[in-house]
Design an enzyme around this catalytic site. Structure first.
Site, PDB file in Angstrom:
ATOM      1  N   GLN A 104      56.562  78.170  71.087  1.00  0.00           N
ATOM      2  CA  GLN A 104      57.392  78.138  72.308  1.00  0.00           C
ATOM      3  C   GLN A 104      58.823  77.756  71.935  1.00  0.00           C
ATOM      4  OE1 GLN A 104      57.249  75.209  75.560  1.00  0.00           O
ATOM      5  NE2 GLN A 104      56.888  76.896  76.968  1.00  0.00           N
ATOM      6  N   TYR A 175      64.989  73.715  81.999  1.00  0.00           N
ATOM      7  CA  TYR A 175      65.759  73.688  80.749  1.00  0.00           C
ATOM      8  C   TYR A 175      66.795  74.821  80.717  1.00  0.00           C
ATOM      9  CZ  TYR A 175      62.307  70.165  79.838  1.00  0.00           C
ATOM     10  OH  TYR A 175      61.532  69.044  79.960  1.00  0.00           O
ATOM     11  N   ARG A 222      58.075  82.311  79.919  1.00  0.00           N
ATOM     12  CA  ARG A 222      57.574  81.332  80.894  1.00  0.00           C
ATOM     13  C   ARG A 222      58.674  80.956  81.888  1.00  0.00           C
ATOM     14  NH1 ARG A 222      54.408  75.466  80.540  1.00  0.00           N
ATOM     15  NH2 ARG A 222      52.709  76.315  81.789  1.00  0.00           N
ATOM     16  N   GLY A 314      46.122  72.782  79.865  1.00  0.00           N
ATOM     17  CA  GLY A 314      46.892  71.793  79.121  1.00  0.00           C
ATOM     18  C   GLY A 314      46.140  70.484  79.044  1.00  0.00           C
ATOM     19  N   ARG A 315      46.305  69.645  80.100  1.00  0.00           N
ATOM     20  CA  ARG A 315      45.676  68.317  80.099  1.00  0.00           C
ATOM     21  C   ARG A 315      44.170  68.414  79.867  1.00  0.00           C
ATOM     22  NH1 ARG A 315      48.344  66.636  85.679  1.00  0.00           N
ATOM     23  NH2 ARG A 315      47.896  68.862  85.950  1.00  0.00           N
TER      24      ARG A 315
END
Ligand SMILES: Cc1cc2nc3c(=O)[nH]c(=O)nc-3n(C[C@H](O)[C@H](O)[C@H](O)COP(=O)(O)O)c2cc1C
Length: 367
Positions: A104, A175, A222, A314-315
């Protein structure tokens, strides 16, 4: 495997020729655990390897493409050729376990902690983020904008040299790429004030670099579908972004969400979930990865039932590294859905990430 869950384990071919062995990928997750010089640590390599056996692909934590894009302490770097051996170490550790490795690639823009960039925080315009205490960024010059776009291409070349199966352009979570797309952070009057210009220039540059690979090499993008700020990105903006990205022959779109079933805030008159609206707009031109609070096999099968092509976890994969294998073996009832606070070693999670998890109430189930 129980037949109910068979769709989770079907193969999937990306446009570039990268073959995915099932529909589950590891979501990109920053782990704060790299060395100060930007090289990966053995602890983080072990953490990825522990999770790379069942999933079709691991999308790595974000990595900075220029030094002034470093967004987190302990973030690994891809901004110079000296980083290639470190990048390669991570790619091969993931691939040895059977998953594709996707890097990424990222620039933090106005969200970088000033101490990581000698105080020189940069963005599209000199507008700080709304959170209290946010640094006022310096507006990038047009030449600097071009340099950062080129750096995304150079980082893609390094990813190819380091053996990755693809890159994911991190255009989400507030970002730099999102900052150029957002009316909150992009107030420019030059050509980069056209909000799609920077994201699409990054895509073109990355695609051009990817074409040089001598093997199938994927490029994904993404994005976050909405921003809470006014002005800020709306679902209507996001649908325009999707239309533009559909023209780019990308391998996938990856929607960044904490909750798979979340609904639009504004910008469309539609009661469906964000992901359903996005998938409809993407159509059959480009696969969509959905994500957000998927812990159980039942959560996953219900989510896949909306028509999204792939799911990122993810988690759930930090909590349960054997998630996919448990579904494969018909043991989905034993998938852990809460973090076991006494199991750091067993779960193979590096200290900085573990400390962040156990000291942030509400972030992970069980904390
Ligand atoms: C520890 C942690 C670090 C994250 N770092 C990144 C990151 O580097 N890049 C990114 O795009 N998303 C990042 N995210 C967001 C995840 O990719 C994902 O969208 C989010 O956690 C929701 O999925 P989940 O419910 O399966 O965890 C991070 C999330 C967590 C929990």
């Amino acid at each position: 495997m129980k037949s109910t869950y068979a769709p989770l384990l079907e193969t999937f071919s990306l446009k570039s020729g990268v073959e995915l062995k099932n529909r589950i990928v590891m979501a990109p997750m920053t782990n704060f655990s790299s060395n100060d010089d930007g090289t990966v640590t053995e602890a983080e390599v072990a953490y990825y390897a522990r999770r790379a056996e069942g999933v079709a692909a691991v999308i790595t934590a974000c990595t900075y493409v220029t030094p002034n894009g470093k967004g987190f302490p302990g973030e690994f770097g891809a901004d110079r050729d000296e980083m290639i051996p470190s990048l390669a170490r991570l790619a091969s550790a993931i691939q040895e376990k059977g998953a594709k490795a996707i890097l990424q690639i990222f620039h933090g823009g106005r969200m970088v902690p000033p101490n990581l960039v000698d105080g020189d925080v940069v963005s599209a315009s000199n507008v700080p983020a709304e959170a209290e205490g946010s640094a006022v960024p310096r507006e990038l010059s047009a030449a600097e904008v071009e340099n950062i776009i080129a750096a995304f291409g150079e980082t893609t070349r390094r990813a190819i040299e380091a053996g990755y199966d693809g890159v994911e352009i991190h255009g989400a979570n507030g970002y730099l790429i999102q900052q150029f797309f957002s009316p909150h952070s992009n107030r420019r009057t030059d050509k980069w004030g056209e909000r799609l210009a920077f994201p699409l220039a990054v895509v073109d540059t990355v695609k051009k670099a990817a074409e040089k690979a001598d093997r199938p090499f994927a490029v994904g993008y993404r994005f976050s579908p909405e921003e809470p700020e006014t002005p800020g990105i709306t679902m209507a903006d996001t649908l325009e972004l999707i239309d533009a990205l559909k023209e780019k022959e990308l391998d996938y779109l990856h929607v960044s969400l904490m909750e798979f079933w979340s609904e639009p805030r504004r910008g469309v008159d539609d009661t469906r979930t964000r992901l359903e609206i996005i998938k409809e707009r993407a159509g059959n031109t480009i696969p969509v990865i959905g994500v957000g609070s998927i812990y159980k096999a039942d959560d996953a099968i219900k989510a896949l039932g909306t028509g999204v092509d792939l799911l990122a976890i993810g988690r759930g994969l930090i909590i349960e590294p054997d998630w996919v294998q448990k579904v494969e073996n018909g043991q989905e009832e034993t998938i852990a859905v809460k973090i076991d606070k006494n199991a750091q070693e067993k779960l193979v999670v590096p200290d900085p990430l573990w400390n962040a998890i156990v000291n942030t109430p509400g972030w992970f189930p069980g904390v």
